[in-house]
Design an enzyme around this catalytic site. Sequence first.
Site, PDB file in Angstrom:
ATOM      1  N   SER A  55      -2.397 -23.576   2.872  1.00  0.00           N
ATOM      2  CA  SER A  55      -1.661 -22.487   2.240  1.00  0.00           C
ATOM      3  C   SER A  55      -2.385 -21.171   2.467  1.00  0.00           C
ATOM      4  CB  SER A  55      -1.529 -22.739   0.732  1.00  0.00           C
ATOM      5  OG  SER A  55      -1.098 -21.570   0.054  1.00  0.00           O
ATOM      6  N   SER A  56      -1.632 -20.092   2.573  1.00  0.00           N
ATOM      7  CA  SER A  56      -2.236 -18.774   2.774  1.00  0.00           C
ATOM      8  C   SER A  56      -2.978 -18.280   1.539  1.00  0.00           C
ATOM      9  CB  SER A  56      -1.175 -17.748   3.198  1.00  0.00           C
ATOM     10  OG  SER A  56      -0.153 -17.650   2.225  1.00  0.00           O
ATOM     11  N   CYS A  57      -2.846 -18.991   0.403  1.00  0.00           N
ATOM     12  CA  CYS A  57      -3.629 -18.604  -0.779  1.00  0.00           C
ATOM     13  C   CYS A  57      -5.112 -18.912  -0.574  1.00  0.00           C
ATOM     14  CB  CYS A  57      -3.104 -19.293  -2.034  1.00  0.00           C
ATOM     15  SG  CYS A  57      -3.433 -21.063  -2.096  1.00  0.00           S
TER      16      CYS A  57
ATOM     17  N   TYR B  51      -5.629 -24.197  -6.744  1.00  0.00           N
ATOM     18  CA  TYR B  51      -4.852 -24.699  -5.604  1.00  0.00           C
ATOM     19  C   TYR B  51      -5.529 -24.303  -4.295  1.00  0.00           C
ATOM     20  CZ  TYR B  51      -0.732 -25.496  -2.630  1.00  0.00           C
ATOM     21  OH  TYR B  51       0.134 -25.925  -1.659  1.00  0.00           O
TER      22      TYR B  51
ATOM     23  N   LYS C 292      -7.096 -26.670  -1.146  1.00  0.00           N
ATOM     24  CA  LYS C 292      -6.642 -26.552   0.241  1.00  0.00           C
ATOM     25  C   LYS C 292      -7.799 -26.211   1.185  1.00  0.00           C
ATOM     26  CE  LYS C 292      -2.376 -27.618  -0.346  1.00  0.00           C
ATOM     27  NZ  LYS C 292      -1.867 -28.867   0.247  1.00  0.00           N
TER      28      LYS C 292
ATOM     29  N   HIS D 199       8.807 -21.016  -6.419  1.00  0.00           N
ATOM     30  CA  HIS D 199       8.249 -19.800  -5.863  1.00  0.00           C
ATOM     31  C   HIS D 199       9.275 -18.677  -5.965  1.00  0.00           C
ATOM     32  CE1 HIS D 199       5.514 -22.777  -3.967  1.00  0.00           C
ATOM     33  NE2 HIS D 199       4.639 -21.812  -4.130  1.00  0.00           N
TER      34      HIS D 199
END
Length: 308
Positions: free
Chosen positions: A103-105, A132, A136, A176
Amino acid sequence: MKILLTGASGMVGRNILAHKDASDHEWLTPSSRELDLLNHSSVLRYMREHAPELVIHAAGVVGGIQANMANPVKFLVDNTLMGIHVLESAHASGVPNLLNLASSCMYPKDAENPLKESQVLTGALEPTNEGYALAKITASRLCEYISRTDAGRHYRTLIPCNLYGKYDKFDPKHSHMIPAVIRKLHEAARAEKASVDIWGDGTARREFMYAEDLADFIFYALPRLASMPQTLNVGLGQDYSINEYYQVIAQIVGFEGRFEHDLTKPVGMKRKLIDTTLLQEFGWNSKTSLTEGVRQTYSYFLKEAVND
């Protein structure tokens, strides 16, 4: 190939299975009752019994800002355990190929945009989804370690931008932004509301890709895993403001009221745009425009999810 797909009932998993090229492969798609990813011995036993040639790890506890803030322990612990169990069991069972969805988070909250793969672990994370993100990052690093120490393993990580599309969750408590706004503006339009609220001032920018495009990339990548970068951003390379997303969705669902900004609400990172230089060098580009993607997602919502 014989492919084990975790998270087959989720949005990404269902888009993968619905892709035109899915019929070229044999799929293992166990439910959580058939395969508990939180139980290491169960995962190891399943891998050894079924001997997949490739694993696509798309399972996870997911949600928007509200869900992440309300359940940080679950988002950290469950996602970390799932990633470790799947990757370690695949490695121990001799599975040669694995595609891990991240994920880009994972990127630092203050990282310069567009976000390059090399920026992971170079700064503090965004607090609203830190648990989260840590999970990842752990899975991504484990993929890298396995690939580095075992030449017979091609374990790669995709970092998709935010996703939306068919099979998405439209419950505002768990969804989302785009599916939540689709439901919100659909209901506001049907109730003829004069206004709806937007969290923050609406100037924060986000990159959302149609999930069917991610599935298309995965099938492009499968025969090319050995030459694929270890960690690869997959997105549009283009973003829009929250206000612009609301405007596009409003036009498609027929909401004609005004927007009011609630400046007391959290908005997360000010901008999160991923760099797609390596993706383009790998030979792939997304195909679906925002307007077309929202139109198709709204059509799915009206047929399948409006009464959820």
